[in-house]
Design a protein around this motif. Structure first.
Motif: not given
Length: 245
Positions: A75, A79, A107-108, A164, A167, A200
């Motif tokens: 992840l 990002d 979602s990323f 951001q 994430r 989130a």
């Protein structure tokens, strides 16, 4: 540079692809695909080396990143890709069509998602797409058809995009950091971190964090069916490749 060899930055006209995976069956399949399409492939299993190669090669225009809910650094890598390399086509390869994982990838900011159970045509399709094109492989699309309409919405172009900070919080939590530790490292309150986590989860349609990082019954923590699934994936590629020459 952490023991890495010093090399000059390379610029070529040949198309290049970069793979983050250490599974030999998947890498063999990608190399066969690349050979057909005159694409040079390099692979690594380390995220630091992955970004080093990106920095040293201007002509890498597509990357394949494997994702499994038990891999905690992916992840952070996704990002970073979205923030610093938005024009490079990022293809996330999941082990199986696990809808929570696919929603998390969307979602990323990941638009192209396939599985290791898909056939050669899915890899072929990635060549025709740009970084903003949405493509879910047939096995993922078929799985989503069985899901609630809310899940379908979150996988479309109108699907949710996390901030951001959201994430970052999810990435840190996936690495088993506590909310208190994240707050201390980021210089904010635990309440703020917790709120980002809840925001989130709400955007993705989940109530608890374990729903996001859970692994469905088709894929267990020990990866006991990972090898057979990948063997089937590779075999389907090789069967098609027999008729490609």
């Amino acid at each position: 540079m952490n023991g890495m060899p010093t090399i000059s930055k390379q610029t070529h006209t040949t198309r290049r692809a970069l793979v983050l995976d250490n599974n030999s069956y998947f890498l063999d399949a990608v190399e066969k695909w690349a050979e057909i399409n005159d694409i040079v492939v390099s692979a690594t299993s380390h995220s630091d080396d992955f970004f080093y190669r990106l920095a040293m090669n201007d002509d890498i225009d597509i990357v394949f990143v494997s994702y499994n809910p038990i891999w905690t650094r992916t992840l952070h890598l996704l990002d970073k890709l979205q923030r610093f390399y938005p024009d490079i086509r990022t293809v996330v390869v999941v082990d199986s069509p696990h809808t929570p994982s696919v929603i998390l990838m969307r979602s990323f900011g990941v638009n192209i998602i396939i599985t290791k159970q898909d056939i050669l045509s899915c890899l072929q399709k990635t060549i025709t797409l740009d970084s903003s094109s949405l493509y879910l492989s047939p096995s993922i699309a078929g799985q989503v058809d069985d899901e609630h309409i809310d899940a379908k919405h979150r996988l479309t172009h109108e699907g949710v995009m996390l901030t951001q900070m959201e994430r970052m919080v999810l990435a840190e939590l996936s690495g088993e950091k506590t909310i208190q530790l994240i707050a201390r490292e980021r210089g904010c309150s635990a309440k703020t971190v917790s709120q980002h986590k809840q925001n989130a989860l709400c955007k993705m349609g989940f109530r608890k964090l374990k729903e996001v990082f859970s692994i469905n019954s088709k894929t267990n923590m020990a990866g006991l069916i990972y090898l057979p699934a990948t063997l089937l994936f590779c075999q389907s590629y090789l069967d098609i490749l027999k008729f490609s020459f």
